[in-house]
Design an enzyme around this catalytic site. Structure first.
Site, PDB file in Angstrom:
ATOM      1  N   LYS A  73       0.851  -1.203   0.000  1.00 19.54           N
ATOM      2  CA  LYS A  73       0.000   0.000   0.000  1.00 19.54           C
ATOM      3  C   LYS A  73       0.883   1.247   0.000  1.00 19.54           C
ATOM      4  O   LYS A  73       1.898   1.287   0.709  1.00 19.54           O
ATOM      5  CB  LYS A  73      -0.893  -0.037   1.246  1.00 19.54           C
ATOM      6  CG  LYS A  73      -1.961   1.050   1.309  1.00 19.54           C
ATOM      7  CD  LYS A  73      -2.825   0.870   2.562  1.00 19.54           C
ATOM      8  CE  LYS A  73      -3.915   1.901   2.671  1.00 19.54           C
ATOM      9  NZ  LYS A  73      -4.758   1.730   3.880  1.00 19.54           N
ATOM     10  N   SER A 148      -9.758   1.558   3.187  1.00 23.06           N
ATOM     11  CA  SER A 148      -8.991   2.393   2.290  1.00 23.06           C
ATOM     12  C   SER A 148      -7.946   1.636   1.466  1.00 23.06           C
ATOM     13  O   SER A 148      -7.414   2.199   0.515  1.00 23.06           O
ATOM     14  CB  SER A 148      -8.267   3.462   3.121  1.00 23.06           C
ATOM     15  OG  SER A 148      -7.332   2.857   3.998  1.00 23.06           O
ATOM     16  N   SER A 172      -9.671  -0.933   7.304  1.00 21.25           N
ATOM     17  CA  SER A 172      -9.164  -0.770   5.937  1.00 21.25           C
ATOM     18  C   SER A 172      -8.497  -1.983   5.320  1.00 21.25           C
ATOM     19  O   SER A 172      -8.205  -1.976   4.135  1.00 21.25           O
ATOM     20  CB  SER A 172      -8.175   0.392   5.883  1.00 21.25           C
ATOM     21  OG  SER A 172      -8.884   1.581   5.764  1.00 21.25           O
TER      22      SER A 172
END
Ligand code: GLN
Length: 470
Positions: A73, A148, A172
């Site tokens: 990420k 997210s 997330s």
């Protein structure tokens, strides 16, 4: 099942090579560009690494993750590569250092293939808050992948990497895993070093893996877990070999179903899908009982007060002076701060900074921030009490399956409420695994969440692995 164990066997038998594996992921990535998963791609570097690991394999010196192609990420720093956090304010930022977990992955011979798109500063539940466009859910491209860590979830779901890393502040990792029919683990707070993870809400954030099966999650956790001197909140507690704990046996386990998470309003399809799995556990010797987490109704409010407060403080560093975006329209110091931040941050991030500033401001601090801290403790105590009677809890991951783009963007409160089942694990600092347990009438995946005691990842993984085998 196509697990990392079987891939390792193939590598050892010479049936495939890291080079071939990496190349095939790069081809997939090329074919699925429209999903908008990657913020940066390390095609050449990854191929170079792959060849180096192949050499190590041939002389038996390869690390435990040799052959593991992993995506990271874009909120985790990799030296000499960009970290955008999905934000315009960090568009040109290049990290001068590696996160601890990046070093650990590299030392174990994992191949990092690229960095994934995400909601700006990890704030969101749909990846619609990225400054770099939405990520499409490969199961239904008109729907969100969750957030997210949407890019990391889709990397695995669309077979663009074997595993990936996300960060989880309030769900997330778990919610996108469930929206994309994969597995995601939020480890205990302190289990995995946060050094090199860009902070959103420091007392909540935790890095964790996504994979297509629980065993692969265990492979990654084995490498990234453990104490780090450079993260003062990382715990100095021995790390077991999680793979060895996947015994397939749930005999005698005590499982709690929190009644507040199975209220009448819960969608019937989600309830039924979860209860079928609970039945299976019962049939194999687990003991299931209803328990209560009485402060559940406050979790969303407490989470959004405390995380916005921490975010408003953490994000103060993006001021146009030290790094990141600086407005070209500034005429003096105050206007440099104001314009750089106003132009650099997106709408949701600004909303949270303002909320957080408000709850921390003189006169409101006691009413909001301090009070929320106290309720956080009560929520944590609810879990402590529950874990006196049971070994783990099972709940839904999300009140809905993957929703359509735009469906919740007009109403931030609606978006916040979709975090109702996930934020408590971060408030209490406990580990939590999300895995798929069936489909709704539209064929969209339904997620099941397993919450465990602090540092008891092995039990939640054991149950998850058992459910996968059934
Ligand atoms: N959806 C939650 C939020 O917007 C959780 C985000 C996260 O875990 N990073 O805050």
């Amino acid at each position: 099942m196509n697990t990392f164990d079987s891939l390792q066997l193939q590598l050892r038998n010479g049936e495939t090579t890291c080079e071939q594996i990496t190349e095939s992921y790069l081809n997939q990535i090329e074919q699925k560009r429209h999903l908008n998963v990657f913020r940066s791609l390390f095609a050449e570097l990854a191929m170079e690494r792959a060849r180096a690991v192949d050499k190590k394999l041939s002389n038996n010196t390869a690390g435990q993750l040799a052959g593991m192609v992993i995506a990271i990420k874009d909120v985790i720093n990799i030296k000499e590569h960009p970290t955008t956090c999905g934000s315009k304010i960090l568009e040109n930022f290049i990290s001068p250092y590696d996160a601890t977990i990046v070093k650990k992955l590299q030392d174990a011979d994992a191949i990092i293939i690229g960095k994934t798109n995400m909601d700006e500063f990890a704030m969101g539940s749909s990846t619609e808050n990225s400054a770099y466009g939405v990520v499409l859910n490969p199961i239904d491209e008109t729907r969100v992948p969750g957030g997210s860590s949407g890019g990391s979830a889709v990397a695995v779901a669309a077979n663009l990497s074997r595993t990936s890393l996300g960060s989880d502040t309030g769900g997330s990792i778990r919610q996108p895993a469930s929206f994309c029919r994969i597995v995601g683990l939020k480890p205990t707070y302190g289990r995995v070093s946060r050094f090199g993870l860009v902070a959103f809400a420091s007392s909540f954030d935790q890095i964790g893996p996504f994979a297509s099966c629980v065993r692969d999650v265990a492979h990654v956790l084995n490498v990234i877990a453990g104490h780090d001197e450079r993260d003062s909140t990382s715990a100095n507690i021995p790390v077991p070999n999680y793979l060895e704990k996947l015994t397939g046996n749930v005999q005698g386990l005590r499982i709690g179903l929190p009644k507040e998470y199975f209220a009448d309003e819960l969608d019937a399809e989600i309830r039924n899908a979860i209860m079928q799995k609970v039945e299976l556990l019962k049939q194999h010797g687990a003991e299931v009982k209803e328990i209560s987490l009485p402060h559940t109704e406050y979790t969303i409010a407490v989470y959004y007060i405390l995380t916005t407060a921490e975010a408003s403080s953490n994000l103060a560093r993006y001021d146009g002076a030290r790094y990141g975006y600086r407005s070209p329209y500034a005429i003096d110091l105050p206007s440099m701060y104001v314009k750089s931040r106003s132009e650099g941050f997106g709408q949701e991030v600004k909303r949270r900074i303002m909320l957080g500033t408000y709850v921390l401001s003189a006169g409101y601090y006691d009413a909001y921030y301090r009070k929320a801290q106290r309720v956080r403790r009560l929520i944590k105590q609810d879990f402590d009490n529950a874990f006196k009677d049971v070994d783990c809890l099972i709940t839904p991951v999300s009140p809905t399956t993957a929703f359509k783009f735009g469906e919740k963007m007009e109403d931030p409160l609606q978006m916040y409420l979709s975090d109702i089942y996930t934020v408590s694990a971060n408030l209490a600092g406990i580990p939590s695994l999300s895995l798929s347990c069936g489909n709704d009438h539209q064929g969209l995946p339904i997620g099941l969440q397993i919450l465990g005691k602090q540092f008891d990842e092995e039990t939640v993984l054991r149950i998850g692995d058992f459910l996968e085998r059934c």
